[in-house]
Design a protein around this motif. Structure first.
Motif, PDB file in Angstrom:
ATOM      1  N   ARG A  16       0.867  -1.192   0.000  1.00  0.00           N
ATOM      2  CA  ARG A  16       0.000   0.000   0.000  1.00  0.00           C
ATOM      3  C   ARG A  16       0.896   1.232   0.000  1.00  0.00           C
ATOM      4  NH1 ARG A  16      -5.194   1.260   3.707  1.00  0.00           N
ATOM      5  NH2 ARG A  16      -6.020  -0.169   2.158  1.00  0.00           N
TER       6      ARG A  16
ATOM      7  N   HIS B  45      -7.721  -0.174  -5.709  1.00  0.00           N
ATOM      8  CA  HIS B  45      -7.708  -1.010  -4.499  1.00  0.00           C
ATOM      9  C   HIS B  45      -8.458  -2.289  -4.898  1.00  0.00           C
ATOM     10  CE1 HIS B  45      -7.719  -2.337  -0.488  1.00  0.00           C
ATOM     11  NE2 HIS B  45      -8.302  -1.328   0.136  1.00  0.00           N
TER      12      HIS B  45
ATOM     13  N   ARG C 138      -9.802   5.461  -4.453  1.00  0.00           N
ATOM     14  CA  ARG C 138      -9.351   4.283  -5.214  1.00  0.00           C
ATOM     15  C   ARG C 138     -10.410   3.187  -5.170  1.00  0.00           C
ATOM     16  NH1 ARG C 138      -4.530   4.250  -0.972  1.00  0.00           N
ATOM     17  NH2 ARG C 138      -5.529   3.403   0.870  1.00  0.00           N
ATOM     18  N   VAL C 139     -11.215   3.200  -4.088  1.00  0.00           N
ATOM     19  CA  VAL C 139     -12.298   2.203  -3.981  1.00  0.00           C
ATOM     20  C   VAL C 139     -13.322   2.452  -5.093  1.00  0.00           C
ATOM     21  CG1 VAL C 139     -14.179   1.370  -2.516  1.00  0.00           C
ATOM     22  CG2 VAL C 139     -11.953   1.926  -1.495  1.00  0.00           C
TER      23      VAL C 139
ATOM     24  N   ARG D 192     -15.843   7.461   2.277  1.00  0.00           N
ATOM     25  CA  ARG D 192     -15.295   8.441   3.222  1.00  0.00           C
ATOM     26  C   ARG D 192     -14.685   9.613   2.445  1.00  0.00           C
ATOM     27  NH1 ARG D 192     -10.049   9.103   5.313  1.00  0.00           N
ATOM     28  NH2 ARG D 192      -9.296   7.492   3.893  1.00  0.00           N
TER      29      ARG D 192
ATOM     30  N   GLN E  20     -11.776  11.632   1.539  1.00  0.00           N
ATOM     31  CA  GLN E  20     -10.351  11.299   1.636  1.00  0.00           C
ATOM     32  C   GLN E  20      -9.547  12.582   1.910  1.00  0.00           C
ATOM     33  OE1 GLN E  20      -9.335   7.682   0.405  1.00  0.00           O
ATOM     34  NE2 GLN E  20     -11.410   7.666   1.231  1.00  0.00           N
TER      35      GLN E  20
ATOM     36  N   PRO F 270     -16.695   0.866   2.590  1.00  0.00           N
ATOM     37  CA  PRO F 270     -15.437   0.118   2.702  1.00  0.00           C
ATOM     38  C   PRO F 270     -14.745   0.294   4.052  1.00  0.00           C
ATOM     39  CG  PRO F 270     -15.103   2.112   1.403  1.00  0.00           C
ATOM     40  CD  PRO F 270     -16.581   2.034   1.710  1.00  0.00           C
ATOM     41  N   GLY F 271     -15.163   1.294   4.824  1.00  0.00           N
ATOM     42  CA  GLY F 271     -14.497   1.608   6.083  1.00  0.00           C
ATOM     43  C   GLY F 271     -13.150   2.275   5.832  1.00  0.00           C
ATOM     44  N   PRO F 272     -12.638   3.052   6.756  1.00  0.00           N
ATOM     45  CA  PRO F 272     -13.292   3.397   8.019  1.00  0.00           C
ATOM     46  C   PRO F 272     -14.441   4.391   7.800  1.00  0.00           C
ATOM     47  CG  PRO F 272     -11.166   4.529   7.824  1.00  0.00           C
ATOM     48  CD  PRO F 272     -11.285   3.646   6.642  1.00  0.00           C
TER      49      PRO F 272
HETATM   50  N1  ASP Z   1     -10.062   1.668   3.296  1.00  0.00           N
HETATM   51  C1  ASP Z   1     -10.336   2.225   1.994  1.00  0.00           C
HETATM   52  C2  ASP Z   1      -9.049   2.623   1.298  1.00  0.00           C
HETATM   53  O1  ASP Z   1      -7.973   2.276   1.751  1.00  0.00           O
HETATM   54  C3  ASP Z   1     -11.327   3.336   2.033  1.00  0.00           C
HETATM   55  C4  ASP Z   1     -10.934   4.547   2.827  1.00  0.00           C
HETATM   56  O2  ASP Z   1      -9.835   4.625   3.374  1.00  0.00           O
HETATM   57  O3  ASP Z   1     -11.769   5.457   2.878  1.00  0.00           O
HETATM   58  O4  ASP Z   1      -9.090   3.266   0.271  1.00  0.00           O
END
Ligand code: ASP
Length: 325
Positions: A117, A145, A178-179, A232, A234, A272-274
């Protein structure tokens, strides 16, 4: 417990999993079918398999993560692999140099799979070009992702029995997510109708080119949807201000009972969290056990990562054959 199933090289003929873009429907179904076989195993008292016995997996995280890293760690261990976690801070270093140096150092230790990552889009591909092992993208900047999109697809397919013909609304910070990108690639490839819903500041220019419909009004965007994916904000990737205030953002784009009523009566909610409760989603809908798939997504994540690790390990050349004539 699990015998090796070396059909990976035929059904998924790649060394790495760097993104969803470019995968065919058959390749995606193959990864989902393989994941499906691990859902039951993960619910048993004895969860241990051995298809990764002798394999070394390194989780190399240049960006924070709780669930993705834990999920890959569990996945590797449940298949009998050795898993090492490495967290690397990028705050005070020249990123390009450190990335390659780190890759070369780890490469010399003969890992079989690296899960990487990084906060820069494209960094994982760059690293994959330098190492001999398989690489899984655990999230690169706002680019892709892939395992998140696969676990989302598995969750939807198990609940609805299919992906094609459904309407999915992806809502929130599309621009930096990215989600969103990986899900758009996967769902459009599988024949799902995809809508993106966001304020104009969080919608990338010409997003329709990706085969999605764009909306700037939640109720219109959610009308008739089967699945609602909330994202979320970002903030760590934002340069400048994209929303007037959290209060106003929640008012117009936060998912609550009232806006949910615009979707199909049995529409399901994903994230997808958080999660940031009170920013993009209200607790009442996030915790609604009849509508929310959020915990199921986490469960499917482990199964999907087991499948991906196993398939890539199957595709690795046998080291004992490396020097064969
Ligand atoms: N966990 C997801 C990501 O790594 C979503 C996020 O962080 O909002 O992209």
């Amino acid at each position: 417990m699990t015998a090796p199933r070396p059909d990976g090289a035929r059904r998924y003929p790649y060394r790495h999993l760097l993104g969803i873009e470019g995968l065919s429907p058959d390749e995606i179904h193959f990864l989902l079918d393989r994941s499906e076989s691990y859902v039951e195993q993960n619910r048993r008292a004895d969860k241990k398999g051995n298809s990764l016995r002798g394999r070394t997996i390194i989780n190399l995280f240049f960006e924070n993560s709780t669930r993705t890293r834990t999920s890959f760690e569990l996945a590797g261990k449940r298949l009998g692999g050795d898993v090492i976690n490495m967290s690397v801070s990028t705050s005070s270093i020249k990123k390009g140099e450190t990335l390659i140096d780190t890759a070369m150092t780890l490469n010399a230790m003969h890992p079989d799979v690296l899960v990487v990552r990084h906060s820069d889009s494209g960094a994982v591909r760059l690293l994959a070009e330098k190492v001999n092992c398989a690489v899984i993208n655990g999230g690169d900047g706002s680019h892709e992702h892939p395992t998140q999109a696969l676990l989302d697809a598995l969750t939807i397919r198990r609940r609805r029995g299919r992906l094609d013909g459904l309407t999915v609304a992806i809502c929130g910070d599309i621009a930096h997510s990215r989600v969103a990108r990986s899900n758009i690639h996967l769902l459009t490839t599988m024949g799902t109708r995809v809508r993106v819903v966001a304020p104009p500041t969080l919608l990338p220019a010409q997003i329709e080119r990706f085969g999605v419909e764009a909306f700037t009004d939640m109720r219109r965007g959610l009308a008739g949807c089967d699945i609602i994916m909330m994202l979320r904000l970002q903030t760590e990737r934002m340069k400048g201000s994209f929303v007037p205030s959290i209060r106003e953002y929640f008012h117009f784009f936060g998912l609550d009972r009232d806006k949910l009523a615009a979707a199909k009566p049995d529409a399901l909610i994903m994230h997808p969290g958080p999660m940031n409760r009170g920013t993009e989603i209200d607790s009442e809908v996030a915790d609604d056990i009849d509508r929310s798939l959020i915990q199921e997504q986490v469960e499917m994540g482990v199964a999907v990562r087991m499948a991906c690790l196993e398939v890539l390990a199957e595709n690795l050349p046998d080291p004992s054959l490396r020097n064969a004539p």
